[in-house]
Design a protein around this motif. Structure first.
Motif, PDB file in Angstrom:
ATOM      1  N   VAL A  57       0.861  -1.184   0.000  1.00  0.00           N
ATOM      2  CA  VAL A  57       0.000   0.000   0.000  1.00  0.00           C
ATOM      3  C   VAL A  57       0.896   1.234   0.000  1.00  0.00           C
ATOM      4  O   VAL A  57       1.788   1.355   0.848  1.00  0.00           O
ATOM      5  N   ALA A  58       0.685   2.120  -0.958  1.00  0.00           N
ATOM      6  CA  ALA A  58       1.377   3.405  -0.956  1.00  0.00           C
ATOM      7  C   ALA A  58       0.485   4.411  -0.239  1.00  0.00           C
ATOM      8  O   ALA A  58      -0.704   4.518  -0.540  1.00  0.00           O
ATOM      9  N   ALA A  59       1.037   5.122   0.733  1.00  0.00           N
ATOM     10  CA  ALA A  59       0.267   6.088   1.509  1.00  0.00           C
ATOM     11  C   ALA A  59       1.154   7.270   1.856  1.00  0.00           C
ATOM     12  O   ALA A  59       2.363   7.257   1.587  1.00  0.00           O
ATOM     13  N   THR A  60       0.572   8.287   2.459  1.00  0.00           N
ATOM     14  CA  THR A  60       1.312   9.512   2.731  1.00  0.00           C
ATOM     15  C   THR A  60       1.317   9.841   4.215  1.00  0.00           C
ATOM     16  O   THR A  60       0.362   9.540   4.944  1.00  0.00           O
ATOM     17  N   GLN A  61       2.411  10.457   4.652  1.00  0.00           N
ATOM     18  CA  GLN A  61       2.521  11.068   5.980  1.00  0.00           C
ATOM     19  C   GLN A  61       3.315  12.355   5.778  1.00  0.00           C
ATOM     20  O   GLN A  61       4.539  12.346   5.726  1.00  0.00           O
ATOM     21  N   PHE A  62       2.609  13.458   5.611  1.00  0.00           N
ATOM     22  CA  PHE A  62       3.244  14.726   5.262  1.00  0.00           C
ATOM     23  C   PHE A  62       3.520  15.627   6.464  1.00  0.00           C
ATOM     24  O   PHE A  62       4.331  16.540   6.360  1.00  0.00           O
ATOM     25  N   SER A  63       2.834  15.412   7.552  1.00  0.00           N
ATOM     26  CA  SER A  63       3.052  16.271   8.717  1.00  0.00           C
ATOM     27  C   SER A  63       4.340  15.880   9.431  1.00  0.00           C
ATOM     28  O   SER A  63       4.615  14.683   9.615  1.00  0.00           O
ATOM     29  N   PRO A  64       5.136  16.873   9.865  1.00  0.00           N
ATOM     30  CA  PRO A  64       4.902  18.290   9.634  1.00  0.00           C
ATOM     31  C   PRO A  64       5.575  18.841   8.376  1.00  0.00           C
ATOM     32  O   PRO A  64       5.119  19.828   7.813  1.00  0.00           O
ATOM     33  N   THR A  65       6.684  18.227   7.922  1.00  0.00           N
ATOM     34  CA  THR A  65       7.486  18.852   6.865  1.00  0.00           C
ATOM     35  C   THR A  65       7.871  17.875   5.771  1.00  0.00           C
ATOM     36  O   THR A  65       8.977  17.949   5.221  1.00  0.00           O
ATOM     37  N   ASP A  66       6.969  16.958   5.429  1.00  0.00           N
ATOM     38  CA  ASP A  66       7.345  15.927   4.463  1.00  0.00           C
ATOM     39  C   ASP A  66       6.470  15.890   3.220  1.00  0.00           C
ATOM     40  O   ASP A  66       6.601  14.977   2.405  1.00  0.00           O
ATOM     41  N   ALA A  67       5.589  16.870   3.019  1.00  0.00           N
ATOM     42  CA  ALA A  67       4.925  16.965   1.715  1.00  0.00           C
ATOM     43  C   ALA A  67       5.976  17.207   0.641  1.00  0.00           C
ATOM     44  O   ALA A  67       5.837  16.741  -0.499  1.00  0.00           O
ATOM     45  N   ARG A  68       7.035  17.893   0.990  1.00  0.00           N
ATOM     46  CA  ARG A  68       8.131  18.190   0.062  1.00  0.00           C
ATOM     47  C   ARG A  68       8.833  16.928  -0.429  1.00  0.00           C
ATOM     48  O   ARG A  68       9.584  16.985  -1.392  1.00  0.00           O
ATOM     49  N   LYS A  69       8.603  15.790   0.212  1.00  0.00           N
ATOM     50  CA  LYS A  69       9.148  14.524  -0.271  1.00  0.00           C
ATOM     51  C   LYS A  69       8.292  13.915  -1.371  1.00  0.00           C
ATOM     52  O   LYS A  69       8.724  12.968  -2.036  1.00  0.00           O
ATOM     53  N   ALA A  70       7.085  14.437  -1.548  1.00  0.00           N
ATOM     54  CA  ALA A  70       6.172  13.897  -2.553  1.00  0.00           C
ATOM     55  C   ALA A  70       5.928  14.851  -3.707  1.00  0.00           C
ATOM     56  O   ALA A  70       5.610  14.411  -4.811  1.00  0.00           O
ATOM     57  N   PHE A  71       6.072  16.148  -3.470  1.00  0.00           N
ATOM     58  CA  PHE A  71       5.943  17.126  -4.558  1.00  0.00           C
ATOM     59  C   PHE A  71       6.574  18.447  -4.102  1.00  0.00           C
ATOM     60  O   PHE A  71       6.500  18.803  -2.920  1.00  0.00           O
ATOM     61  N   PRO A  72       7.215  19.182  -5.000  1.00  0.00           N
ATOM     62  CA  PRO A  72       7.742  20.503  -4.637  1.00  0.00           C
ATOM     63  C   PRO A  72       6.594  21.414  -4.220  1.00  0.00           C
ATOM     64  O   PRO A  72       5.539  21.447  -4.866  1.00  0.00           O
ATOM     65  N   CYS A  73       6.779  22.158  -3.140  1.00  0.00           N
ATOM     66  CA  CYS A  73       5.654  22.932  -2.616  1.00  0.00           C
ATOM     67  C   CYS A  73       6.126  23.994  -1.633  1.00  0.00           C
ATOM     68  O   CYS A  73       7.267  23.981  -1.173  1.00  0.00           O
ATOM     69  N   PHE A  74       5.209  24.897  -1.312  1.00  0.00           N
ATOM     70  CA  PHE A  74       5.393  25.824  -0.200  1.00  0.00           C
ATOM     71  C   PHE A  74       4.978  25.068   1.066  1.00  0.00           C
ATOM     72  O   PHE A  74       3.826  25.127   1.480  1.00  0.00           O
ATOM     73  N   ASP A  75       5.924  24.378   1.666  1.00  0.00           N
ATOM     74  CA  ASP A  75       5.603  23.398   2.710  1.00  0.00           C
ATOM     75  C   ASP A  75       5.633  24.032   4.101  1.00  0.00           C
ATOM     76  O   ASP A  75       6.385  23.617   4.978  1.00  0.00           O
ATOM     77  N   GLU A  76       4.805  25.037   4.286  1.00  0.00           N
ATOM     78  CA  GLU A  76       4.651  25.695   5.576  1.00  0.00           C
ATOM     79  C   GLU A  76       3.164  25.826   5.864  1.00  0.00           C
ATOM     80  O   GLU A  76       2.360  26.021   4.932  1.00  0.00           O
ATOM     81  N   PRO A  77       2.747  25.712   7.121  1.00  0.00           N
ATOM     82  CA  PRO A  77       1.302  25.604   7.400  1.00  0.00           C
ATOM     83  C   PRO A  77       0.477  26.823   7.029  1.00  0.00           C
ATOM     84  O   PRO A  77      -0.730  26.701   6.816  1.00  0.00           O
ATOM     85  N   ASP A  78       1.115  28.006   6.955  1.00  0.00           N
ATOM     86  CA  ASP A  78       0.332  29.192   6.609  1.00  0.00           C
ATOM     87  C   ASP A  78       0.336  29.499   5.116  1.00  0.00           C
ATOM     88  O   ASP A  78      -0.193  30.521   4.693  1.00  0.00           O
ATOM     89  N   ARG A  79       0.908  28.592   4.297  1.00  0.00           N
ATOM     90  CA  ARG A  79       0.905  28.802   2.847  1.00  0.00           C
ATOM     91  C   ARG A  79      -0.187  27.939   2.235  1.00  0.00           C
ATOM     92  O   ARG A  79       0.065  27.005   1.467  1.00  0.00           O
ATOM     93  N   LYS A  80      -1.418  28.249   2.600  1.00  0.00           N
ATOM     94  CA  LYS A  80      -2.550  27.436   2.180  1.00  0.00           C
ATOM     95  C   LYS A  80      -2.894  27.665   0.714  1.00  0.00           C
ATOM     96  O   LYS A  80      -2.683  28.748   0.173  1.00  0.00           O
ATOM     97  N   ALA A  81      -3.460  26.634   0.101  1.00  0.00           N
ATOM     98  CA  ALA A  81      -3.893  26.710  -1.293  1.00  0.00           C
ATOM     99  C   ALA A  81      -4.939  25.621  -1.520  1.00  0.00           C
ATOM    100  O   ALA A  81      -5.215  24.801  -0.636  1.00  0.00           O
TER     101      ALA A  81
END
Length: 966
Positions: free
Chosen positions: A201-225
């Motif tokens: 099973v492929a799954a995600t655990q992005f909190s707190p600073t690991d969304a950047r391991k799955a896609f380039p992003c503004f990986d800070e909690p106040d940079r909402k989109a």
């Protein structure tokens, strides 16, 4: 090799690698078409790239006129608006070590300040191609000059040949790929046990600073989109994401499918989630507009039914309580075999570790049931606190974790009392002090503790703040706030806070301002609470009677070892808090006191005049401060008051509220440890336990009994103390075994049975062997609530053959509660050969996953005959553990804390100091090591300071109760 050649490798070789890896799976034409990869060198004009350490990257960035970043934070000149993310997790190869994923990220952003770069977060991603352009203009493409990857701060900075202009909208598109590992961070792979196909099973655990391991992003909690997610999967698999599926498109003649999901509300990157696997579902209607669905392997889906039904009711409770509807069109709960955390609150797709949600009352204990409910209620509270209203930065983590921790018990009580139509069977809010406040008091009494609010920069610092201070202390402060504001004012303030900051971000001052909204002379919440969240530790309130009717109240900073304030020049020695002090006496015994009775202690010294006070120097009269322990502080009294409290507990303990009985026990032993009162005074409280029958004070007492037993195990006092402790628990053990009419009584019996077995209580040992013998011969189930204690008792003297039988049962079991019981039993073995085999087993990741290995090693460290062996294993293989748990939120710190908590001698303290002196890289466990060293010193000093006192007292007690000591 020049920079252009390096870039050519990234754009030519990587697609070729994709062809080799995926040709049999997806086909090169579909892959290149779908992700827009080509063999051309940067079709948008990218000319070069560099990957450099942070210092050189900062110079490069400065020379290219970027908006600078500070303290690990992203520049603020660009605002993300919409992400479109397409990901293909390849979990279909024979060798899991070759798993990887390929993705494309398209991001619309708005320029707020002029600048010539885009700085995003990336970690462990290989960038294949970058395109930048304008939106809503005929002049689309913008030339990319180069890009720099700062590996230390995890920044990708893209430089363009012109400036972004304020008010305009632009886009960036990045093709990339990354590893798909079993490290439980970013996009990771988890394995369903006992399967030979479709087990991954492929799954995600992005909190707190690991969304950047799955896609380039503004990986800070106040940079909402907003987010639009597309997942490519094999046709026989299932994909999931935060939102409902919008459409699906067949690829490769239907062998693969691209699932496109609806656009999300604005949210933080750490809440994005997606998964792919061979999954089944179970769904119920939570409301008229919302389905509540669990997803799990076919082997586990039926075990989620109880928590799906419970979760749907909790969600409805929160909707009504906060008067804000759940804002998404669906709520899914995904079960995976292993995660880095117990569960993750991703909006609309909560991901649970298997043992935190699976439950079947035929095979799982009531402790497992309570753990599962607690976890579900916690994660659903996050859908409002954290997901809807989000902390502006990780230094304000308590704004989500404290609320989720506090409301989990509130939700459980409301939902379950309604289900059984009885307020007597469940008393979950009563558990708060023993499960939350008392444990955090110990940690927060260390000099190495830290404030609830902190300034943080890099991801290592951020991950370390996910600790008991943010969760447990934060929740204790929320509970105190509810008390001094009053339930109605408190709830109205919370509603206003959620409304003000929905789809946005808040800091602690914004939260405090929302709580001050009641015009009826409410206290200055900000002034009060800043004394609690911006300072470490907590106060102890000292109560003395000057004369009848006159009290002197003082406050001081509490530390587990007050001698430390004499060896530091820190100005923190004079910390002061604004304390909501309450009290009652034997005259009225009013333990339902409201906030109108609060006396605010703001200064170091306060005097109270109360003509209704009894003379506290006379026998039978007492005063108890901090009614129902609503406040986050300890209370100390003069010798007369302490003596009268101890006497009255024996005379009529039921007249004192059970929460205050637990508080008295916890405060007394902690105060004696800090040398603020004699140890004999605290020990005298054990005598009243012969008459105690309530779970809450007994839990506090059991914690103190276990602590003393651990401290004296390596001394000649061990046997004496066990004899005394068995005498203390004997009546309650028998009574609780015969009276299990409430949930609390069932828990009490299980706890007393477990500690009785630890102290070699004859009936516990005899019954354990009898139950185990029947189980061994006829394979009948062990009693569920006491299963771990039975296995521990029997395995204590087990040989290798018996141990292998339990290992076999452990490996064969699909019941997570049962597996944990077997594992706990294995850690109790005293045979060195068996202990060595268990340590080797923890190193076999195919048999024992990371979190289970941590549990096994910390439980084995609690075995007094194995602590030195475990410590040697930890230090000898530190680099291995550092790598294995490098990205985990909790595991490394839990391992270190669990092992060092068992240190009680000066020799162990010296070993720990030597290890820290020669080890520079402690990773996310640095604070755990610092706190472990301080706690170990405290333990060793306690034994040294109190040995003779405890020895004398035990001889007196054994003689008084005619207990034989051989």
């Amino acid at each position: 090799m020049n920079k252009v050649s390096t870039m050519e490798k990234k754009t030519v070789v990587l697609p070729t690698l994709f062809v080799v890896m995926f040709l049999a799976v997806i086909g090169s034409s579909v892959l290149f078409y779908y992700f827009g990869l080509s063999n051309a060198v940067c079709h948008n004009g990218t000319s070069s790239s560099t990957q450099v350490p942070s210092t050189e990257a900062a110079i490069l960035i400065e020379n290219n006129r970027t908006v600078p970043y500070h303290h690990g934070r992203l520049p603020r000149h660009l605002k993300p608006v919409l992400y479109k993310i397409e990901v293909f997790p390849n979990i279909y190869l024979k060798n899991p070590d070759q798993f990887s994923f390929v993705g494309k990220m398209w991001l619309q952003f708005q320029c707020l300040e002029q600048g010539n770069n885009i700085t995003l977060n990336v970690d462990q991603l290989k960038i294949a191609d970058i395109e930048v352009g304008r939106l809503n203009t005929s002049q689309g493409l913008i030339q990319v000059l180069n890009f720099a990857v700062d590996t230390e701060w995890q920044f990708l900075t893209i430089f363009i040949n012109q400036d972004f202009l304020p008010g305009n909208n632009y886009y960036v598109e990045i093709n990339y790929n990354g590893p798909l590992k079993s490290d439980y961070t970013g996009l990771y792979v988890s394995t369903i046990p006992h399967r030979t196909r479709n087990q991954h099973v492929a799954a995600t655990q992005f909190s707190p600073t690991d969304a950047r391991k799955a896609f380039p992003c503004f990986d800070e909690p106040d940079r909402k989109a907003r987010f639009e997610i597309t997942i490519i999967r094999r046709a026989d698999m299932v994909s999931l994401s935060n939102m409902p599926k919008d459409s699906e498109r067949r690829l490769m003649s239907g062998a693969f499918v691209a699932d496109a999901y609806q656009t999300s509300p604005v949210m933080s990157t750490y809440l994005v989630a997606f998964a792919v696997g061979d999954l089944s579902s179970l769904s119920i209607e939570a409301t008229s507009v919302l389905n509540f669905t669990s997803w799990a392997s076919i082997e586990n889906i039926d075990k989620t039914r109880a928590m799906v039904e419970f979760g749907a009711n909790v969600l409805k409770f929160y909707e009504g309580h906060f008067e804000i509807p759940f804002p998404l069109p669906k709520q899914d709960m995904l079960v995976v075999p292993e995660t880095a955390v117990g569960a993750m609150e991703n909006w609309g797709l909560i991901i649970f570790k298997e043992d935190r949600i699976c439950y079947d009352d035929r095979y799982y204990s009531e402790f497992a049931w309570m753990d599962a409910m607690t976890t579900v209620a916690h994660e659903l509270a996050h859908q409002w606190f954290g997901n809807l209203a989000t902390p502006n930065w990780w230094g304000n983590l308590f704004l989500k974790e404290a609320f989720a921790t506090y409301f989990e018990l509130v939700a459980m009580q409301n939902v379950l009392v309604a289900a059984v139509n009885s307020s007597d069977y469940y008393n979950f809010p009563d558990y708060f002090t023993i499960n939350t406040m008392h444990p955090i008091f110990e940690t927060d009494g260390l000099m190495t503790s830290h404030p609830v609010h902190m300034s943080l920069s890099d991801s290592t610092e951020i991950k370390q703040v996910f600790d008991s201070i943010s969760y447990l202390k934060g929740a204790s402060l929320i509970r105190m706030m509810e008390f001094f504001l009053g339930p109605s004012h408190f709830l109205n303030g919370l509603k206003l806070y959620l409304q003000r900051y929905e789809y946005s971000n808040a800091d602690h001052d914004g939260f405090f301002a929302s709580m001050e909204s009641d015009p009826k002379g409410s206290p200055n919440v900000g002034e009060i609470m800043r004394t609690w969240v911006l300072q470490p530790n907590y106060p102890v309130v000292h109560v003395t009677q000057i004369r009848p009717g006159y009290l002197r109240i003082t406050q001081s900073r509490f530390l587990n070892d007050l001698t430390k304030t004499n060896t530091t020049n820190s100005t923190n020695e004079k910390l002061r808090w604004t304390i909501p002090f309450t009290y009652t006496t034997d005259v009225e015994a009013n333990f339902t006191v409201s906030n109108s009775k609060i006396i605010w202690l703001e200064r170091e010294e306060t005097f109270i005049i109360d003509k209704g006070l009894p003379d506290l120097t006379r026998d039978g009269h007492w005063l108890i401060g901090n009614v129902q322990q609503k406040g986050y502080y300890r209370v100390n009294y003069g010798p007369d008051i302490w003596g009268h409290i101890a006497q009255y507990l024996i005379y009529d303990h039921s007249r004192i509220h059970k929460l205050n009985r637990a508080q008295i026990i916890n405060d007394a032993f902690s105060l004696s440890k800090a040398k603020l009162m004699p140890l004999e005074t605290a020990l005298s409280l054990f005598e009243y336990l012969l008459f105690e029958d309530d779970y809450v004070p007994w839990s506090a007492a059991i914690s103190e009994l276990k602590t003393i037993a651990r401290l004296v195990h390596a001394t000649p006092l061990d046997s004496k103390f066990k004899i005394f402790a068995n005498n203390v628990i004997k009546y309650a053990l028998v009574n609780s075994a015969n009276s299990q009419g409430t949930f609390s009584n069932k828990l009490l019996y299980a706890k007393l049975f477990a500690i009785g077995c630890k102290f070699l209580n004859p009936s516990c040992v005899t019954n354990s062997r009898a139950w185990y013998g029947a189980f061994r011969e006829r394979v009948i189930p062990l009693p569920l609530n006491i299963r771990p204690a039975i296995l521990c008792t029997v395995m204590k003297r087990a040989n290798v053959s018996e141990w292998e039988f339990i290992v076999g049962r452990y490996n064969a079991s699909l019941n997570t509660d049962e597996r944990q019981a077997y594992l706990y039993g294995m850690t109790c073995a005293e045979d060195p050969a068996v202990q060595d085999r268990l340590i080797r087993l923890t190193q076999d990741s195919s048999t024992m996953k990371g979190p289970e290995a941590v549990r096994a090693l910390t439980d084995l460290a609690a075995n007094p005959t194995a602590i030195d062996k475990v410590w040697n294993h930890l230090t000898t293989n530190w680099c291995h553990f550092l790598e294995r748990f490098a990205g985990s939120l909790f595991q490394l710190s839990r391992l270190v804390s669990g092992v060092t908590a068992e240190f009680t001698t000066h020799e162990q303290v010296a070993d720990l100091k030597n290890f820290l002196a020669r080890t520079s890289n402690l990773g996310t466990a640095r604070r755990a090591f610092e706190q472990g060293l301080e706690a170990a010193r405290d333990n060793a000093r306690w034994v040294e300071a109190h040995y003779e006192t405890l020895n004398t007292w035990l001889y007196t007690m054994l003689a008084k109760h005619e207990l034989v000591f051989a």
